[in-house]
Design a protein around this motif. Structure first.
Motif, PDB file in Angstrom:
ATOM      1  N   GLU A 134       0.815  -1.215   0.000  1.00 51.38           N
ATOM      2  CA  GLU A 134       0.000   0.000   0.000  1.00 51.38           C
ATOM      3  C   GLU A 134       0.850   1.267   0.000  1.00 51.38           C
ATOM      4  O   GLU A 134       0.634   2.160  -0.833  1.00 51.38           O
ATOM      5  N   PRO A 135       1.849   1.386   0.913  1.00 58.96           N
ATOM      6  CA  PRO A 135       2.680   2.588   0.834  1.00 58.96           C
ATOM      7  C   PRO A 135       3.437   2.699  -0.493  1.00 58.96           C
ATOM      8  O   PRO A 135       3.622   3.802  -1.016  1.00 58.96           O
ATOM      9  N   ALA A 136       3.838   1.564  -1.069  1.00 61.32           N
ATOM     10  CA  ALA A 136       4.532   1.603  -2.367  1.00 61.32           C
ATOM     11  C   ALA A 136       3.600   2.114  -3.456  1.00 61.32           C
ATOM     12  O   ALA A 136       4.013   2.909  -4.304  1.00 61.32           O
ATOM     13  N   ALA A 137       2.340   1.686  -3.436  1.00 56.10           N
ATOM     14  CA  ALA A 137       1.373   2.151  -4.433  1.00 56.10           C
ATOM     15  C   ALA A 137       1.156   3.661  -4.320  1.00 56.10           C
ATOM     16  O   ALA A 137       1.039   4.353  -5.340  1.00 56.10           O
ATOM     17  N   GLU A 138       1.119   4.181  -3.102  1.00 60.27           N
ATOM     18  CA  GLU A 138       0.947   5.616  -2.901  1.00 60.27           C
ATOM     19  C   GLU A 138       2.151   6.399  -3.429  1.00 60.27           C
ATOM     20  O   GLU A 138       1.995   7.411  -4.109  1.00 60.27           O
ATOM     21  N   ILE A 139       3.348   5.907  -3.136  1.00 57.41           N
ATOM     22  CA  ILE A 139       4.565   6.571  -3.623  1.00 57.41           C
ATOM     23  C   ILE A 139       4.626   6.492  -5.147  1.00 57.41           C
ATOM     24  O   ILE A 139       4.937   7.482  -5.826  1.00 57.41           O
ATOM     25  N   ALA A 140       4.299   5.323  -5.699  1.00 57.81           N
ATOM     26  CA  ALA A 140       4.325   5.146  -7.151  1.00 57.81           C
ATOM     27  C   ALA A 140       3.353   6.096  -7.831  1.00 57.81           C
ATOM     28  O   ALA A 140       3.701   6.732  -8.842  1.00 57.81           O
ATOM     29  N   ALA A 141       2.148   6.228  -7.296  1.00 60.09           N
ATOM     30  CA  ALA A 141       1.148   7.130  -7.889  1.00 60.09           C
ATOM     31  C   ALA A 141       1.652   8.572  -7.871  1.00 60.09           C
ATOM     32  O   ALA A 141       1.494   9.307  -8.860  1.00 60.09           O
TER      33      ALA A 141
END
Length: 150
Positions: A134-141
């Motif tokens: 989840e934190p990776a998806a937020e950073i990626a976005a």
């Protein structure tokens, strides 16, 4: 001394079946213990469609080198998921046991990279770390939005 001529192999990515790896990436494992008898190393292609974010993971015992051949990636490294942006001709080294997440920064173009690992089976020691997804998806976005705006 080993006979260095007979065990040498040329492996074409077109002859290898693409698979979906545990980290949810499209992989073409070209040089492995199965394809050519490798004992301490493997290499393959990673294909990521536009906007793709891999699942967070690490390789317990294997070092990894990633070389982008097409497109631009951000690889989020370590427990803080620090972005390392890299493109064609750039080498990224990831030590064994370090969490990482691959991100295709483009919303229009595929990303192709060469992965080289000290795991002759290519993904035998891969460990998923879903607590980082989840934190990776937020950073990626965020990174993808910033790139699109630039």
């Amino acid at each position: 001394m080993k006979d260095l001529v007979n065990p040498a192999r040329v492996v074409s990515a077109t002859d290898i079946q693409e698979v979906v790896g545990p980290q949810n990436q499209f992989l073409v494992p070209c040089v492995t213990s199965e394809t050519c008898g490798a004992e301490a190393i493997s290499a393959g292609l990673v294909n990521m469609p536009p906007g793709k974010v891999a699942r967070a993971h690490y390789h317990a015992h294997s070092e990894t080198i990633v070389v982008c051949t097409r497109g631009t990636a951000a690889t989020l490294i370590g427990p803080d998921l620090v972005p390392h942006v890299h493109g064609p001709g750039e080498f990224l080294y990831i030590p064994a046991g370090v969490v990482h997440v691959a991100v295709n920064l483009s919303d229009a173009d595929d990303l192709v990279a060469l992965d080289i690992r000290t795991d002759p089976k290519f993904s035998e020691d891969l460990i998923l770390t879903p607590e980082f997804d989840e934190p990776a998806a937020e950073i990626a976005a965020r990174l993808q939005r910033e790139r699109a705006a630039a």
